[in-house]
Design a protein around this motif. Structure first.
Motif, short mmCIF file in Angstrom:
data_model
loop_
_atom_site.label_atom_id
_atom_site.label_comp_id
_atom_site.label_asym_id
_atom_site.label_seq_id
_atom_site.Cartn_x
_atom_site.Cartn_y
_atom_site.Cartn_z
N THR A 176 -50.70 5.00 28.59
CA THR A 176 -50.21 6.20 29.27
C THR A 176 -50.84 7.47 28.71
O THR A 176 -51.20 8.37 29.46
CB THR A 176 -48.68 6.31 29.19
N ALA A 181 -53.24 10.13 30.67
CA ALA A 181 -52.95 11.57 30.75
C ALA A 181 -54.11 12.38 30.21
O ALA A 181 -54.50 13.40 30.80
CB ALA A 181 -51.68 11.88 29.97
N PHE A 197 -56.91 12.32 32.72
CA PHE A 197 -56.61 13.14 33.90
C PHE A 197 -56.78 14.63 33.57
O PHE A 197 -57.36 15.38 34.36
CB PHE A 197 -55.18 12.87 34.37
N THR A 206 -51.61 6.83 36.00
CA THR A 206 -52.40 7.93 35.44
C THR A 206 -53.87 7.56 35.28
O THR A 206 -54.75 8.37 35.55
CB THR A 206 -51.84 8.42 34.08
N SER A 217 -56.82 9.38 37.33
CA SER A 217 -57.96 9.98 36.65
C SER A 217 -59.27 9.34 37.08
O SER A 217 -60.28 10.02 37.19
CB SER A 217 -57.85 9.93 35.13
#
Length: 141
Positions: free
Chosen positions: A39, A43, A46, A128, A132
């Protein structure tokens, strides 16, 4: 690998120096840590696809990490937060990882109890990283 080494060192310091009992499974802790890393990697990727400069990325990471830490249930119980914020914390991967750490360390629970938290981490990480990846493809073209 660095994060797994850090989890090991922090776990050892917590157990040996501070006397926090480790009642759970170390392999399960590492599996959950890898899910959480999925995760955070998603993030970070992204944010890097959105930002055009390094300074912009650093500010974006700060604006992401600070609220996520406050809304994880680590410092303030989620049950004491306003109802709207409680729903918002469902999107926070750190909330699930904090719960997993507490359950593995202090209660010694297994996958039969942790699977909803692990599933949430897997879904958030997958979304995510997929977002991305799609954003990165658009940026290349």
């Amino acid at each position: 690998i660095i994060a797994l080494v850090q989890v090991t060192l922090i776990g050892l310091v917590g157990a040996l120096w501070f006397g926090v009992p480790f009642r759970g499974s170390a392999p399960l802790l590492f599996i959950c840590t890898v899910l959480y890393l999925l995760t955070t990697l998603g993030a970070g990727l992204f944010i890097s696809t959105i930002c055009s400069t390094q300074q912009e990325a650093l500010m974006s990471v700060f604006l992401y990490v600070f609220p996520m830490s406050l809304l994880s249930g680590f410092a303030y119980p989620i049950a004491n937060m306003p109802q709207v914020i409680q729903y918002l914390t469902l999107l926070n991967p750190q909330r699930y990882f904090t719960t997993i750490i507490r359950y593995i360390f202090l209660k010694g629970v297994g996958v039969e109890v942790l699977w909803p938290h692990m599933l949430a981490l897997f879904v958030i990480g997958g979304v995510t990283i997929a977002a991305s990846s799609m954003r990165f493809q658009k940026r290349l073209g």
